[in-house]
Design a protein around this motif. Structure first.
Motif, PDB file in Angstrom:
ATOM      1  N   SER A 134       0.809  -1.217   0.000  1.00  0.00           N
ATOM      2  CA  SER A 134       0.000   0.000   0.000  1.00  0.00           C
ATOM      3  C   SER A 134       0.842   1.268   0.000  1.00  0.00           C
ATOM      4  CB  SER A 134      -0.935   0.009   1.216  1.00  0.00           C
ATOM      5  OG  SER A 134      -0.193  -0.073   2.422  1.00  0.00           O
ATOM      6  N   ARG A 135       2.148   1.136  -0.210  1.00  0.00           N
ATOM      7  CA  ARG A 135       3.018   2.305  -0.273  1.00  0.00           C
ATOM      8  C   ARG A 135       4.047   2.076  -1.377  1.00  0.00           C
ATOM      9  NH1 ARG A 135       6.732   1.130   5.128  1.00  0.00           N
ATOM     10  NH2 ARG A 135       8.043  -0.477   4.157  1.00  0.00           N
ATOM     11  N   PRO A 136       4.679   3.128  -1.894  1.00  0.00           N
ATOM     12  CA  PRO A 136       5.735   2.908  -2.885  1.00  0.00           C
ATOM     13  C   PRO A 136       6.827   2.009  -2.315  1.00  0.00           C
ATOM     14  CG  PRO A 136       5.153   5.231  -2.771  1.00  0.00           C
ATOM     15  CD  PRO A 136       4.467   4.562  -1.615  1.00  0.00           C
ATOM     16  N   SER A 137       7.332   1.108  -3.151  1.00  0.00           N
ATOM     17  CA  SER A 137       8.352   0.163  -2.701  1.00  0.00           C
ATOM     18  C   SER A 137       9.541   0.164  -3.664  1.00  0.00           C
ATOM     19  CB  SER A 137       7.760  -1.245  -2.597  1.00  0.00           C
ATOM     20  OG  SER A 137       6.697  -1.278  -1.686  1.00  0.00           O
ATOM     21  N   PRO A 138      10.282   1.276  -3.715  1.00  0.00           N
ATOM     22  CA  PRO A 138      11.436   1.320  -4.624  1.00  0.00           C
ATOM     23  C   PRO A 138      12.437   0.234  -4.278  1.00  0.00           C
ATOM     24  CG  PRO A 138      11.504   3.137  -3.047  1.00  0.00           C
ATOM     25  CD  PRO A 138      10.159   2.502  -2.913  1.00  0.00           C
ATOM     26  N   GLY A 139      12.880  -0.481  -5.293  1.00  0.00           N
ATOM     27  CA  GLY A 139      13.805  -1.584  -5.090  1.00  0.00           C
ATOM     28  C   GLY A 139      13.120  -2.924  -4.894  1.00  0.00           C
ATOM     29  N   THR A 140      11.842  -2.880  -4.486  1.00  0.00           N
ATOM     30  CA  THR A 140      11.065  -4.116  -4.326  1.00  0.00           C
ATOM     31  C   THR A 140       9.669  -3.923  -4.918  1.00  0.00           C
ATOM     32  OG1 THR A 140      10.386  -3.467  -2.078  1.00  0.00           O
ATOM     33  CG2 THR A 140      12.320  -4.893  -2.266  1.00  0.00           C
ATOM     34  N   ALA A 141       9.612  -3.317  -6.088  1.00  0.00           N
ATOM     35  CA  ALA A 141       8.322  -2.959  -6.686  1.00  0.00           C
ATOM     36  C   ALA A 141       7.472  -4.183  -7.008  1.00  0.00           C
ATOM     37  CB  ALA A 141       8.550  -2.129  -7.946  1.00  0.00           C
ATOM     38  N   TYR A 143       7.512  -7.053  -5.545  1.00  0.00           N
ATOM     39  CA  TYR A 143       7.035  -7.586  -4.262  1.00  0.00           C
ATOM     40  C   TYR A 143       5.847  -6.773  -3.770  1.00  0.00           C
ATOM     41  CZ  TYR A 143       7.099  -8.460   0.808  1.00  0.00           C
ATOM     42  OH  TYR A 143       6.760  -8.751   2.101  1.00  0.00           O
ATOM     43  N   GLY A 144       5.957  -5.451  -3.791  1.00  0.00           N
ATOM     44  CA  GLY A 144       4.860  -4.598  -3.342  1.00  0.00           C
ATOM     45  C   GLY A 144       3.607  -4.811  -4.173  1.00  0.00           C
ATOM     46  N   ALA A 145       3.784  -4.930  -5.484  1.00  0.00           N
ATOM     47  CA  ALA A 145       2.639  -5.150  -6.363  1.00  0.00           C
ATOM     48  C   ALA A 145       1.979  -6.493  -6.066  1.00  0.00           C
ATOM     49  CB  ALA A 145       3.089  -5.089  -7.823  1.00  0.00           C
ATOM     50  N   ALA A 146       2.804  -7.502  -5.819  1.00  0.00           N
ATOM     51  CA  ALA A 146       2.254  -8.823  -5.504  1.00  0.00           C
ATOM     52  C   ALA A 146       1.487  -8.799  -4.193  1.00  0.00           C
ATOM     53  CB  ALA A 146       3.373  -9.852  -5.447  1.00  0.00           C
ATOM     54  N   LYS A 147       2.018  -8.094  -3.183  1.00  0.00           N
ATOM     55  CA  LYS A 147       1.330  -8.035  -1.896  1.00  0.00           C
ATOM     56  C   LYS A 147       0.031  -7.247  -1.995  1.00  0.00           C
ATOM     57  CE  LYS A 147       4.055 -10.449   0.783  1.00  0.00           C
ATOM     58  NZ  LYS A 147       3.593 -11.723   1.377  1.00  0.00           N
ATOM     59  N   ALA A 148       0.000  -6.219  -2.845  1.00  0.00           N
ATOM     60  CA  ALA A 148      -1.252  -5.504  -3.090  1.00  0.00           C
ATOM     61  C   ALA A 148      -2.276  -6.453  -3.717  1.00  0.00           C
ATOM     62  CB  ALA A 148      -1.012  -4.301  -3.995  1.00  0.00           C
ATOM     63  N   GLY A 149      -1.819  -7.253  -4.669  1.00  0.00           N
ATOM     64  CA  GLY A 149      -2.699  -8.226  -5.294  1.00  0.00           C
ATOM     65  C   GLY A 149      -3.175  -9.286  -4.323  1.00  0.00           C
ATOM     66  N   LEU A 150      -2.301  -9.691  -3.399  1.00  0.00           N
ATOM     67  CA  LEU A 150      -2.663 -10.708  -2.415  1.00  0.00           C
ATOM     68  C   LEU A 150      -3.798 -10.227  -1.511  1.00  0.00           C
ATOM     69  CD1 LEU A 150      -1.820 -13.521  -1.301  1.00  0.00           C
ATOM     70  CD2 LEU A 150      -0.357 -12.287   0.321  1.00  0.00           C
ATOM     71  N   GLU A 151      -3.719  -8.964  -1.112  1.00  0.00           N
ATOM     72  CA  GLU A 151      -4.768  -8.404  -0.253  1.00  0.00           C
ATOM     73  C   GLU A 151      -6.102  -8.351  -0.999  1.00  0.00           C
ATOM     74  OE1 GLU A 151      -5.309  -4.529   2.719  1.00  0.00           O
ATOM     75  OE2 GLU A 151      -3.474  -4.772   1.546  1.00  0.00           O
ATOM     76  N   HIS A 152      -6.048  -7.975  -2.260  1.00  0.00           N
ATOM     77  CA  HIS A 152      -7.273  -7.940  -3.060  1.00  0.00           C
ATOM     78  C   HIS A 152      -7.813  -9.349  -3.285  1.00  0.00           C
ATOM     79  CE1 HIS A 152      -9.927  -7.486  -6.543  1.00  0.00           C
ATOM     80  NE2 HIS A 152     -10.051  -6.230  -6.171  1.00  0.00           N
ATOM     81  N   LEU A 153      -6.905 -10.287  -3.542  1.00  0.00           N
ATOM     82  CA  LEU A 153      -7.321 -11.679  -3.711  1.00  0.00           C
ATOM     83  C   LEU A 153      -8.062 -12.167  -2.477  1.00  0.00           C
ATOM     84  CD1 LEU A 153      -7.191 -14.454  -5.173  1.00  0.00           C
ATOM     85  CD2 LEU A 153      -4.978 -14.804  -4.052  1.00  0.00           C
ATOM     86  N   ALA A 154      -7.553 -11.834  -1.292  1.00  0.00           N
ATOM     87  CA  ALA A 154      -8.181 -12.280  -0.054  1.00  0.00           C
ATOM     88  C   ALA A 154      -9.589 -11.725   0.081  1.00  0.00           C
ATOM     89  CB  ALA A 154      -7.321 -11.857   1.144  1.00  0.00           C
ATOM     90  N   ARG A 155      -9.775 -10.458  -0.293  1.00  0.00           N
ATOM     91  CA  ARG A 155     -11.112  -9.866  -0.184  1.00  0.00           C
ATOM     92  C   ARG A 155     -12.103 -10.567  -1.111  1.00  0.00           C
ATOM     93  NH1 ARG A 155      -8.520  -4.612  -0.906  1.00  0.00           N
ATOM     94  NH2 ARG A 155      -7.865  -3.801   1.123  1.00  0.00           N
TER      95      ARG A 155
END
Length: 253
Positions: A134-141, A143-155
């Motif tokens: 839910s925040r910018p993740s420079p260097g691990t973009a 990973y951040g995108a995947a975790k955003a998707g994971l949260e949406h998947l759970a909902r």
């Protein structure tokens, strides 16, 4: 004396070290029968926890393993990782794709493999998310995108699988593990980073484990599709340190 999840069978993916090991310990201490799966066994023994060697990137192996379990009440999708991989600069796109596969596709695969077990048990799934989603993740973009998707998947999963299966996400902040130095440097680096957290420290794996036990227990029987922040209050806003006027208050923003 029974615990919050006594008699339940819990599977923790990637639960051999760090956050996963903390989750496995907490579930075992709360009375669950715990199985952890990963490619390699834990370096430090986990009392009361069974280890099974599974390559979670192999979908056929995942289905064989999960399908062979006699019962499953709680699935904790913990497996993941955030290697430092900046975007651009000629970086191999496949390296970013593998990060997304590990942090998003693998939890989806394990969840689908576990669905029939969980439906019969009226069980629950806990996704181990991240504030990086839910925040910018420079260097691990990736990973951040995947975790955003994971949260949406759970909902979405929580709605599709209701009312038999509850699905929630723990949105985890910075955690002190055996690999903290790789992300934050030595002791001084870890302490400096900890000072940016309102709670004044990094989380311990057991902090995450306690939250998992809650979400897996009857105390959370009406909690599904939720995202629970486990981040010690987040981060101190940088603008407050940068401001030079009106230190005593202001009209906010």
């Amino acid at each position: 004396m029974g615990g919050a999840v006594s008699g339940r069978v819990a599977l923790v993916t990637g639960g051999t070290r760090g956050v996963g090991a903390g989750v496995a310990r907490a579930l075992a201490e709360a009375g669950a029968e715990v199985v952890v799966c990963a490619r390699r066994p834990p370096e430090v023994p986990l009392p009361g926890v069974e280890f099974r060697a599974v390559d979670l990137r192999d979908r056929a192996a995942v289905y064989d393993f999960v399908g062979g379990l006699p019962r499953l009440d709680v699935l904790v999708n913990n497996v993941g990782g955030s290697p430092y991989r900046p975007l651009g600069g000629g970086a191999d796109v496949e390296r970013h794709v593998r990060v997304v596969e590990l942090n998003l596709i693998t939890p989806l695969t394990v969840s689908l493999a576990a669905y029939e077990h969980l439906k019969r048990a009226r069980g629950s799934v806990v996704m181990i998310g991240s504030v990086s989603g839910s925040r910018p993740s420079p260097g691990t973009a990736a990973y951040g995108a995947a975790k955003a998707g994971l949260e949406h998947l759970a909902r979405s999963m929580a709605v599709e699988w209701a009312p038999e299966v509850r699905v929630n996400t723990l949105v985890v902040g910075m955690v002190r593990t055996e690999q903290s130095h790789l992300h934050y440097g030595g002791v001084d680096g870890v302490e400096a980073v900890a000072r940016t957290v309102p709670a004044g420290r990094l989380a311990e794996p057991g902090d995450v484990g306690g939250a998992v036990v809650f979400l897996a227990s009857d105390a959370a029987a009406y909690v599904s599709g939720a995202s629970l922040l486990v981040h010690g209050g987040g981060e101190w806003p940088a603008f407050l340190d940068a401001a030079t006027a009106n230190k005593g208050g202001g009209d906010g923003g």
